[in-house]
Design an enzyme around this catalytic site. Sequence first.
Site, short mmCIF file in Angstrom:
data_model
loop_
_atom_site.label_atom_id
_atom_site.label_comp_id
_atom_site.label_asym_id
_atom_site.label_seq_id
_atom_site.Cartn_x
_atom_site.Cartn_y
_atom_site.Cartn_z
N SER A 70 0.82 -1.22 0.00
CA SER A 70 0.00 0.00 0.00
C SER A 70 0.84 1.26 0.00
CB SER A 70 -0.94 0.00 1.21
OG SER A 70 -1.80 -1.12 1.18
N HIS A 93 0.66 4.44 4.38
CA HIS A 93 0.04 5.17 3.28
C HIS A 93 0.59 6.59 3.18
CE1 HIS A 93 -3.79 2.44 3.64
NE2 HIS A 93 -2.70 1.77 3.31
#
Length: 297
Positions: A189, A241
Site C-alpha cells: 500500500s 500510506h
Amino acid sequence: MSGQDIERGQRANKNRTGSSSSNNNGAHVPSPPYLIEDTETQWTSWLVPMFVVANVAVFIVVMYINDCPKHDQAFKGKCVARFLGRFSFEPLRKNPLLGSSSHTLEKLGGLEWTKVVQKHQGWRLITCIWLHAGIIHLLVNMLCLVFIGIRLEQQFGFVRIGVIYLLSGFGGSVLSCLFIRNSISVGASGALFGLLGAMLSELLTNWSLYTNKAAALITLLVIIAINLAIGILPHVDNFAHIGGFLTGFFLGFVLLPRPRYGWLDGRNLPGSAAIKSKYKTHQYVLWLVSLVLLIAG
C-alpha cells in the site's frame, strides 16, 4: 491520469493544441488532457506486470510455508478451504482477509518495530512490501497497481516508475515503523500511495501542459482522499500510506517533469528560434526543493 486520459502516440491528425478534432468519418474525437509532442515515446509496460507476478508468487510461497492444517489442532480443523491442503487459509477469527498467520508473516519479513530497531533487521523495511495479509489484501493492491502503474509506466518508462514504487514502499515502511510498535505491518500500500503521490506532483509540475486542469486535479484529489479515508479503518496502516504518499509526491517533482511544449521539436530549429531551456523555472525550483526534502527525510 484519469478516465479522460488518452494514450500518447495517437493519430497525428489530432489537434496538438488541445482542441477537439474529427476523424475520417466526421465523428467527434475528444482532445487529450495534455499537449502532445509528435516525438514523445510511448513505452511498453512490463515492470508493473512483473511486480504483480512477484507479489502473487510471494503470497503462494507464504501460504505454502504457513501450512495451516499442520498447526490447526487448537482450532479443531477450522482452516478455511481445507481442500487446498497446506495452502488453506487461517481460521477467519485469526485472519479475516483469508491468508496466513501473523507468526508466518513475521518470520518471513513482516515489519515489526522491535525486530527493526532493537535487533537491527533493517531489511524488513523492504521485505514487508512484498508480503500481504491475505488474498483479499493481495487482490485489492494488485488491481490498484495494474490500473495506476501500467499507465504511468507507459508514459514515463520502467526506470522512473520502478524507482518511485520501491522508494515509496521504503518511505512508507519507515514512517510506519516510527509510529506503530505493537503490531506487524505488511503490504504494497505504501508503494501504491507513492504512485498516487507521484501522479499528483506530475500534474502540478506539468500544469501548463494540461488542458483539463481542474477536472484532472479534482479527480485525483478525490481518489487520494478516499484511499486515505479507508486508512482510518481498524487494522489498516495509514502511516505507511502517508509515508509512501509523501515519498512519491516529492519523487514525482524530481523524476516526472515533462519538457516544455515545443522543446523537442525546437531542437531542430536554428539557434535563434530554438527554445533555450528544457524545463520551466518553477519545475527547476520544485525539483530542487523536493530533492532536499527527500534527502532530509
